[in-house]
Design a protein around this motif. Structure first.
Motif, PDB file in Angstrom:
ATOM      1  N   GLY A  63      45.498  33.950  36.365  1.00 16.09           N
ATOM      2  CA  GLY A  63      44.030  34.065  35.881  1.00 16.09           C
ATOM      3  C   GLY A  63      44.420  33.811  34.767  1.00 16.09           C
ATOM      4  O   GLY A  63      45.961  33.876  33.244  1.00 16.09           O
ATOM      5  N   ASP A  64      43.721  33.815  33.573  1.00 10.75           N
ATOM      6  CA  ASP A  64      44.007  33.523  31.876  1.00 10.75           C
ATOM      7  C   ASP A  64      42.526  33.580  31.960  1.00 10.75           C
ATOM      8  O   ASP A  64      41.471  34.354  31.611  1.00 10.75           O
ATOM      9  CB  ASP A  64      43.837  32.240  31.873  1.00 10.75           C
ATOM     10  CG  ASP A  64      44.262  31.445  32.449  1.00 10.75           C
ATOM     11  OD1 ASP A  64      45.639  31.651  31.247  1.00 10.75           O
ATOM     12  OD2 ASP A  64      44.345  30.040  33.644  1.00 10.75           O
ATOM     13  N   PHE A  65      42.671  34.594  29.857  1.00 14.50           N
ATOM     14  CA  PHE A  65      42.373  35.132  29.266  1.00 14.50           C
ATOM     15  C   PHE A  65      41.100  34.731  28.506  1.00 14.50           C
ATOM     16  O   PHE A  65      42.297  33.563  27.571  1.00 14.50           O
ATOM     17  CB  PHE A  65      42.634  37.154  28.562  1.00 14.50           C
ATOM     18  CG  PHE A  65      43.143  37.790  29.015  1.00 14.50           C
ATOM     19  CD1 PHE A  65      42.471  38.723  30.157  1.00 14.50           C
ATOM     20  CD2 PHE A  65      44.424  38.075  30.021  1.00 14.50           C
ATOM     21  CE1 PHE A  65      42.739  39.907  30.862  1.00 14.50           C
ATOM     22  CE2 PHE A  65      45.150  38.774  31.040  1.00 14.50           C
ATOM     23  CZ  PHE A  65      44.123  39.742  31.272  1.00 14.50           C
ATOM     24  N   VAL A  66      40.462  34.654  28.005  1.00 12.83           N
ATOM     25  CA  VAL A  66      39.747  33.114  26.787  1.00 12.83           C
ATOM     26  C   VAL A  66      38.537  33.981  26.624  1.00 12.83           C
ATOM     27  O   VAL A  66      37.425  34.618  26.850  1.00 12.83           O
ATOM     28  CB  VAL A  66      39.132  32.188  27.841  1.00 12.83           C
ATOM     29  CG1 VAL A  66      38.462  31.499  26.979  1.00 12.83           C
ATOM     30  CG2 VAL A  66      39.965  31.596  28.402  1.00 12.83           C
ATOM     31  N   ASP A  67      39.100  34.267  25.292  1.00 15.14           N
ATOM     32  CA  ASP A  67      37.236  34.830  24.832  1.00 15.14           C
ATOM     33  C   ASP A  67      36.968  35.845  24.639  1.00 15.14           C
ATOM     34  O   ASP A  67      35.521  36.660  24.676  1.00 15.14           O
ATOM     35  CB  ASP A  67      36.078  33.822  24.178  1.00 15.14           C
ATOM     36  CG  ASP A  67      36.690  32.660  23.961  1.00 15.14           C
ATOM     37  OD1 ASP A  67      37.522  32.768  22.319  1.00 15.14           O
ATOM     38  OD2 ASP A  67      36.417  31.563  23.596  1.00 15.14           O
ATOM     39  N   GLY A  68      38.081  37.096  25.590  1.00 15.75           N
ATOM     40  CA  GLY A  68      37.249  38.115  25.880  1.00 15.75           C
ATOM     41  C   GLY A  68      37.327  38.171  27.427  1.00 15.75           C
ATOM     42  O   GLY A  68      36.208  39.581  27.668  1.00 15.75           O
ATOM     43  N   VAL A  69      37.171  37.464  27.711  1.00 11.27           N
ATOM     44  CA  VAL A  69      37.001  37.273  29.705  1.00 11.27           C
ATOM     45  C   VAL A  69      38.277  36.365  29.766  1.00 11.27           C
ATOM     46  O   VAL A  69      38.704  35.481  30.131  1.00 11.27           O
ATOM     47  CB  VAL A  69      35.713  35.592  29.354  1.00 11.27           C
ATOM     48  CG1 VAL A  69      35.943  36.076  31.119  1.00 11.27           C
ATOM     49  CG2 VAL A  69      34.568  36.819  28.353  1.00 11.27           C
ATOM     50  N   LEU A  70      38.435  37.903  31.047  1.00  8.66           N
ATOM     51  CA  LEU A  70      39.323  37.117  32.233  1.00  8.66           C
ATOM     52  C   LEU A  70      39.028  36.454  33.175  1.00  8.66           C
ATOM     53  O   LEU A  70      38.103  36.830  34.232  1.00  8.66           O
ATOM     54  CB  LEU A  70      40.017  38.337  32.765  1.00  8.66           C
ATOM     55  CG  LEU A  70      40.680  38.416  34.481  1.00  8.66           C
ATOM     56  CD1 LEU A  70      42.299  37.120  33.584  1.00  8.66           C
ATOM     57  CD2 LEU A  70      41.190  39.182  34.675  1.00  8.66           C
ATOM     58  N   TYR A  71      39.466  35.119  33.002  1.00 11.67           N
ATOM     59  CA  TYR A  71      39.144  34.079  35.083  1.00 11.67           C
ATOM     60  C   TYR A  71      40.120  33.827  35.403  1.00 11.67           C
ATOM     61  O   TYR A  71      41.553  34.102  35.063  1.00 11.67           O
ATOM     62  CB  TYR A  71      38.511  32.757  34.449  1.00 11.67           C
ATOM     63  CG  TYR A  71      38.031  32.486  32.913  1.00 11.67           C
ATOM     64  CD1 TYR A  71      36.537  32.346  33.293  1.00 11.67           C
ATOM     65  CD2 TYR A  71      37.769  32.437  31.572  1.00 11.67           C
ATOM     66  CE1 TYR A  71      35.362  32.067  32.347  1.00 11.67           C
ATOM     67  CE2 TYR A  71      36.873  32.768  30.534  1.00 11.67           C
ATOM     68  CZ  TYR A  71      35.873  32.517  31.080  1.00 11.67           C
ATOM     69  OH  TYR A  71      34.677  32.554  29.541  1.00 11.67           O
ATOM     70  N   HIS A  72      39.849  34.587  36.645  1.00 12.76           N
ATOM     71  CA  HIS A  72      40.949  34.766  37.548  1.00 12.76           C
ATOM     72  C   HIS A  72      40.211  34.577  39.095  1.00 12.76           C
ATOM     73  O   HIS A  72      39.204  34.846  39.703  1.00 12.76           O
ATOM     74  CB  HIS A  72      41.389  36.456  37.946  1.00 12.76           C
ATOM     75  CG  HIS A  72      41.686  37.219  39.474  1.00 12.76           C
ATOM     76  ND1 HIS A  72      43.285  36.786  39.333  1.00 12.76           N
ATOM     77  CD2 HIS A  72      41.708  37.682  39.994  1.00 12.76           C
ATOM     78  CE1 HIS A  72      43.774  36.990  41.074  1.00 12.76           C
ATOM     79  NE2 HIS A  72      42.533  37.582  40.763  1.00 12.76           N
ATOM     80  N   ALA A  73      40.897  33.050  40.207  1.00 10.81           N
ATOM     81  CA  ALA A  73      40.336  33.065  41.137  1.00 10.81           C
ATOM     82  C   ALA A  73      39.240  33.260  40.850  1.00 10.81           C
ATOM     83  O   ALA A  73      38.532  33.063  42.383  1.00 10.81           O
ATOM     84  CB  ALA A  73      40.637  34.211  42.346  1.00 10.81           C
ATOM     85  N   GLY A  74      38.598  31.815  40.719  1.00 10.73           N
ATOM     86  CA  GLY A  74      37.030  32.541  40.543  1.00 10.73           C
ATOM     87  C   GLY A  74      35.992  32.991  40.238  1.00 10.73           C
ATOM     88  O   GLY A  74      35.181  32.894  40.690  1.00 10.73           O
ATOM     89  N   MET A  75      36.730  34.023  39.818  1.00  9.50           N
ATOM     90  CA  MET A  75      35.948  35.036  38.972  1.00  9.50           C
ATOM     91  C   MET A  75      35.969  35.337  37.773  1.00  9.50           C
ATOM     92  O   MET A  75      36.857  34.712  37.094  1.00  9.50           O
ATOM     93  CB  MET A  75      36.560  36.209  39.912  1.00  9.50           C
ATOM     94  CG  MET A  75      36.207  36.691  41.148  1.00  9.50           C
ATOM     95  SD  MET A  75      36.859  38.451  41.857  1.00  9.50           S
ATOM     96  CE  MET A  75      38.628  37.997  42.093  1.00  9.50           C
ATOM     97  N   ILE A  76      34.995  35.069  37.504  1.00  8.69           N
ATOM     98  CA  ILE A  76      35.048  35.829  35.852  1.00  8.69           C
ATOM     99  C   ILE A  76      34.531  37.326  35.387  1.00  8.69           C
ATOM    100  O   ILE A  76      33.960  37.667  36.194  1.00  8.69           O
ATOM    101  CB  ILE A  76      33.510  35.573  35.632  1.00  8.69           C
ATOM    102  CG1 ILE A  76      33.413  33.456  35.668  1.00  8.69           C
ATOM    103  CG2 ILE A  76      33.229  35.774  33.601  1.00  8.69           C
ATOM    104  CD1 ILE A  76      32.532  33.221  35.115  1.00  8.69           C
ATOM    105  N   LEU A  77      35.805  38.020  34.493  1.00  9.34           N
ATOM    106  CA  LEU A  77      36.332  39.666  34.937  1.00  9.34           C
ATOM    107  C   LEU A  77      34.976  40.048  33.564  1.00  9.34           C
ATOM    108  O   LEU A  77      36.123  39.042  32.300  1.00  9.34           O
ATOM    109  CB  LEU A  77      36.517  40.273  35.084  1.00  9.34           C
ATOM    110  CG  LEU A  77      37.049  40.108  36.313  1.00  9.34           C
ATOM    111  CD1 LEU A  77      37.955  38.921  37.443  1.00  9.34           C
ATOM    112  CD2 LEU A  77      37.720  41.283  37.399  1.00  9.34           C
TER     113      LEU A  77
END
Length: 81
Positions: A63-77
């Motif tokens: 996944g990747d952290f972008v602007d304080g959001v974790l994008y992982h396997a189609g999910m937004i955490l």
């Protein structure tokens, strides 16, 4: 393998609260899904803003952290306060 501390240690949660990734400071993670605590566990490492996961069965994800959001396997955490 020891890694340097990073700013992403903590709990990351989907908006509905169903998926919860707890990134531990020792490079391990514990993922809960719904009412199932510790559904997946394994290790992770962070390189810059990218995270790689390997669960204890050998399954891999990233996944990747972008602007304080974790994008992982189609999910937004987002980080839980």
């Amino acid at each position: 393998m020891q890694q340097a501390p990073h700013p992403y240690v903590g709990m990351w949660v989907t908006e509905d609260g169903r998926i919860r990734h707890h990134l531990l400071p020792d490079g391990r993670y514990d993922e809960a899904r719904g009412k199932r605590q510790s559904a997946y566990q394994g290790r992770y490492w962070v390189t810059g803003n990218h995270i790689d996961y390997v669960d204890d069965t050998g399954f891999t994800a990233d996944g990747d952290f972008v602007d304080g959001v974790l994008y992982h396997a189609g999910m937004i955490l987002r980080r839980e306060d």
